[in-house]
Design an enzyme around this catalytic site. Sequence first.
Site, PDB file in Angstrom:
ATOM      1  N   ASP A 132    -105.675   0.875  40.190  1.00 19.38           N
ATOM      2  CA  ASP A 132    -104.761   0.407  39.154  1.00 19.38           C
ATOM      3  C   ASP A 132    -105.456  -0.701  38.346  1.00 19.38           C
ATOM      4  OD1 ASP A 132    -102.921   1.987  40.468  1.00 19.38           O
ATOM      5  OD2 ASP A 132    -102.139   0.297  41.637  1.00 19.38           O
TER       6      ASP A 132
HETATM    7  N1  URA Z   1    -103.247   1.800  46.133  1.00 14.74           N
HETATM    8  C1  URA Z   1    -102.584   1.226  45.116  1.00 14.74           C
HETATM    9  O1  URA Z   1    -101.378   1.052  45.180  1.00 14.74           O
HETATM   10  N2  URA Z   1    -103.282   0.862  44.037  1.00 14.74           N
HETATM   11  C2  URA Z   1    -104.618   1.003  43.920  1.00 14.74           C
HETATM   12  O2  URA Z   1    -105.199   0.627  42.902  1.00 14.74           O
HETATM   13  C3  URA Z   1    -105.282   1.603  44.999  1.00 14.74           C
HETATM   14  C4  URA Z   1    -104.572   1.995  46.090  1.00 14.74           C
END
Ligand code: URA
Length: 245
Positions: free
Chosen positions: A100
């Site tokens: 993310d």
């Molecule tokens: N899990 C998440 O919630 N976000 C990420 O960026 C990676 C794994």
Amino acid sequence: MRLGKFLAHAGAASRRGAERLVAEGRVTVAGEVVTDPARDVDESSEVALDGRPVEPEALEVHVLNKPAGVVSTARDTHGRPTVVQLVRSRRRLYPVGRLDADTTGVILLTNDGDLAERLTHPRYGVRKVYRARIRPPRLSPRALRALREGVELEDGTTAPARVRQLRPGVLEITIREGRKRQVRRMCEAVGHRVVELERVAFGPLGLRGLAPGESRRLTKVEIERLRQATEPRGRGRGRAARRKR
Ligand code: URA
């Protein structure tokens, strides 16, 4: 070798991306459009993409400590900085899986479509380790057990995970799946919001002194270890293999 694999090896796209290019009729073999990604080809087959010859190129893998606010797609429609812009290479690299925008830590970039596929496909179950700061900080034994055993998400129950409480409000979560926003959704499912998320390891690779925004190219030995991490458990991931690392 299959045409799709040949294109991925040559750095034209990821394995799945290569199959799309073939299906779109953008690939020719000896001057003829081929739409079957399984067509058998080699270096002498005169493979071309959009009319330009496809030559096998040197394969590279880089590890980046992704800062917050940087997106892990190759291009962003909102003009945000991308992980690709933070890595110096003459090759066309793409990120291995996604983090993310507000997640920090280990992300790999490569032009090796075959390795990228193995590292991200759930079938190979490569381990990813995350450190999550959660609110509220106190995690009940019941919530901890649920995270470990599997929680129900809208896209199905999660596989068993390794979860340790490092200190109140900070969890270390190891998963072998890679669903969208998985760690955040797992924590939400047991009543906690993730306020900071860092990936501290991808398979055998950690950050090892890389500051946010810094990257480095992996050595041949490190790439081989990554490849071993995609082998079935017991081979390459056994205790003896780990001791050698
Ligand atoms: N899990 C998440 O919630 N976000 C990420 O960026 C990676 C794994």
